[in-house]
Design an enzyme around this catalytic site. Structure first.
Site, PDB file in Angstrom:
ATOM      1  CG  ASN A 118      15.184  74.211 -92.236  1.00  0.00           C
ATOM      2  OD1 ASN A 118      16.203  74.908 -92.650  1.00  0.00           O
ATOM      3  ND2 ASN A 118      14.955  72.736 -92.226  1.00  0.00           N
ATOM      4  N   GLY A 119      15.645  77.010 -94.229  1.00  0.00           N
ATOM      5  CA  GLY A 119      15.985  77.268 -95.779  1.00  0.00           C
ATOM      6  C   GLY A 119      16.476  78.752 -95.785  1.00  0.00           C
TER       7      GLY A 119
END
Ligand code: AGP
Length: 616
Positions: free
Chosen positions: A102-103
């Site tokens: 995530n990111g």
């Protein structure tokens, strides 16, 4: 934002992963996948573009061997569209290692070039696969998954939560986080990882919060947390107090409340990866310098809130890039036979990327020979696909119909575009570009300060005004589109009459509306940077106050000139003139949400409205 789930314990993980991902659906996503180390020690993985049901149906038709160690992911596309190949998990080390993320890994392109030069091949367009291959390369050298993580994250720049498991190590899931959420769920002989507690709240309410730059290894027996240097770290346990209904919205009372709270990171994430040596350099616009030097006009087309973002961005594009800018409602633009051609850049703004009015206007512009650039929040949507160039906002999925975090992200993207074009055209000295970049980078912290200091008071003010039947909004210069946005936000979720005006327009008619008790919001320019405009707006306040208006002023901290004439003052931190809109709009979003909530209305799904207007 992406959803993450990890499980180790005595139970079969597939259903735990899928139900965890289902509870994270509120985060918004466009693909989903799981990986499991099965009873025979093999690693199986399945991932599909689309909603979780597509994955469920696929698993029902082609079962995946179950096992007691697993990771799951719902992806909101950033690098690479929403396809099966780009979905997570990504595999490496001869498909024995599975990774989810995530990111945004800002320097993934450099790292990918290094891996390609070493002969590694890629099956996706994602930054995550770069991480997977790097972890696999390190693991192949050491056989230690935690050490492999530590060696890998040391080279990453950006924001990430990474989870990985290797078929050599059933019962072990390793994770690392920087600037992206990760929490641990502590069970009896089993442990969980999640992007937030909704991932495991049905199994345990005992949790640990992972801090910045930490690596965690979970096994059924326990949890080990170390920092990036390998030193053990003490983490704070906490008890989850949400009920399961709240967990659907990540603990927020509404998606709109969640999204207003994400306005700081929407700005920060839109800036991420687009600043090089202190100047704006948008990678998606590489190779288009000739377009930006060749245009003699920009036409911004959008609808609703996106159009107000465009009106705000106009000030920056003209002041910084020195290109004439017209902002038009997309549904008007197409029917007025506009004068456009190859020297016109048509910039569309759309959160959904599916607004039919805007899409048809983009197609029209292209047919008339104009160059087109899409500012959009949804990877792979129709409008970006129809455009010559794309600058994505990274606000994350916006579920509430009333656009809030996407609005501040759209203004941010326009400011980045203005500074990018200014650099290419040489219309601003680099020192001045760098100064504006620093201002933009300071905006998230300033928005956070408003949320911390003014949210309660603004919400209380909205409660007091729950019975009001009309609210006016005044702004001047770059505050004028913010007045329009404040009025739209209020009317679309609280169903009361609201209207925004240019403050200078008052005496040309609207002041006839003022009667005793009429609530009027006034966005006041900074006395430091715009003294002349500031004094004119203060005069406007006196004019309406003399006629009985109830004046709610949004003014910068320390501006005392407004105090004698305001019934309420909501403060925003000091900022340059063009950056005030990103701050002044926050109390207006909070106010609209507070008033609609006080009226018992559904702030997320207001009557008569759709999140994306896909009909003309
Ligand atoms: C904003 O609060 C409204 N929901 C609406 O005005 C919206 O901004 C407009 O329909 C444009 O949508 P888009 O950004 O998805 O194109």
């Amino acid at each position: 934002m992406c959803g993450i789930v990890g499980y180790v314990g005595p139970r079969q993980s597939r259903d735990i992963l899928i139900s965890g991902l289902a509870r994270l659906e509120y985060r918004g996503y466009d693909s989903a996948g799981i990986a499991i180390i099965d009873a025979d020690g093999g690693l199986g993985m399945r991932k599909r573009a689309g909603k979780l049901q597509v994955l469920r149906d696929d698993l029902a038709g082609h079962p995946l061997a179950d096992g007691t160690t697993g990771i799951g992911h719902t992806r909101w596309a950033t690098h690479g569209g929403p396809t099966d190949a780009n979905a997570h998990p990504h595999l490496a080390d001869d498909d024995k290692l599975a990774v989810i993320h995530n990111g945004i890994i800002e320097n993934f392109a450099t790292l990918k070039a290094e891996l390609v030069s070493e002969g590694y091949e890629f099956r996706s367009e994602t930054d995550t696969e770069v991480a997977a291959i790097m972890i696999g390369r390190e693991y192949a050298a050491s056989g230690d998954l935690v050490a492999a993580f530590r060696a890998t994250v040391a080279r990453f720049e950006g924001a990430y939560t990474l989870l990985a498991m290797h078929q050599d190590h059933p019962g072990l899931v390793v994770a690392a986080r920087r600037n992206s959420p990760l929490v641990i769920g502590l069970g009896e002989g089993e442990n969980f990882l999640g992007s937030d507690v909704a991932a495991f709240v049905e199994h345990t309410r005992n949790a640990l919060a992972i801090g910045q730059d930490e690596i965690v290894a979970i096994t059924p027996a326990g949890v080990e947390v170390t920092d990036f240097r390998g030193e053990p770290v003490e983490v704070e346990p906490f008890e989850v107090t949400w009920d399961s209904a709240a967990a659907e919205k990540g603990g927020w009372s509404s998606f709109m409340a969640k999204e207003v709270s994400e306005e700081p990171e929407a700005v920060a994430n839109t800036v991420l990866g687009r600043i090089r040596d202190g100047l704006v350099d948008i990678p998606e616009l590489d190779g288009l310098d000739d377009v930006f030097t060749g245009i003699n006009r920009i036409v911004v087309i959008a609808c609703g809130t996106a159009a107000y973002a465009g009106q705000t961005g106009k000030y920056a594009l003209e002041q910084w890039a020195r290109v004439p800018v017209d902002v038009e409602l997309a549904h008007e633009f197409r029917y007025r036979d506009p004068v456009i051609g190859p020297d016109t850049l048509v910039v569309s703004i759309s959160q959904s990327g599916e607004t039919m009015d805007t899409l048809m206007a983009v197609k029209y512009a292209r047919e008339r020979g104009a160059r087109t650039l899409s500012i959009c929040n949804t990877q792979g949507a129709t409008i970006p696909r129809e455009s010559d160039a794309i600058v994505y906002t990274h606000a994350g999925p916006e579920v509430a119909v009333a656009s809030t975090k996407a609005f501040v992200a759209q203004i941010t993207a326009l400011y980045l575009l203005a500074l990018h074009v200014a650099r290419v055209r040489g219309s601003l000295p680099h020192a001045e570009i760098a100064r504006h970049v620093r201002e933009l980078e300071a905006v998230p912290g300033k928005i956070s300060r408003i949320l911390e200091r003014e949210q309660e008071r603004t919400t209380q003010l909205a409660r007091w005004m729950a019975d009001t039947r009309s609210v006016l909004f005044l702004g001047r210069h770059v505050g004028y589109p913010i007045a329009l946005e404040g009025a739209l936000k209020l009317k679309e979720i609280s169903y009361i009459h609201a209207e925004g005006f240019a403050a200078g327009e008052l005496k040309h008619g609207p002041i006839a509306l003022i009667e005793p008790g009429q609530p009027v919001f006034v966005i006041v320019p900074s006395p430091r940077e715009s003294a002349l405009l500031h004094d004119k707006v203060v005069s406007n306040i006196q004019e309406i106050r003399a006629r009985g208006a109830r004046v709610i002023v949004i003014a910068e901290e320390g501006d005392a000139a407004v105090l004698p004439f305001a019934d309420e003052v909501l403060r925003i931190p000091l900022a340059g003139p063009l950056f005030e809109p990103l701050l002044a709009v926050v109390p207006l979003h909070i106010f609209a949400m507070g008033l609609a909530t006080a009226k018992g209305l559904d702030v997320d799904q207001p009557r008569n409205l759709a999140k994306s207007v896909t009909v003309e």
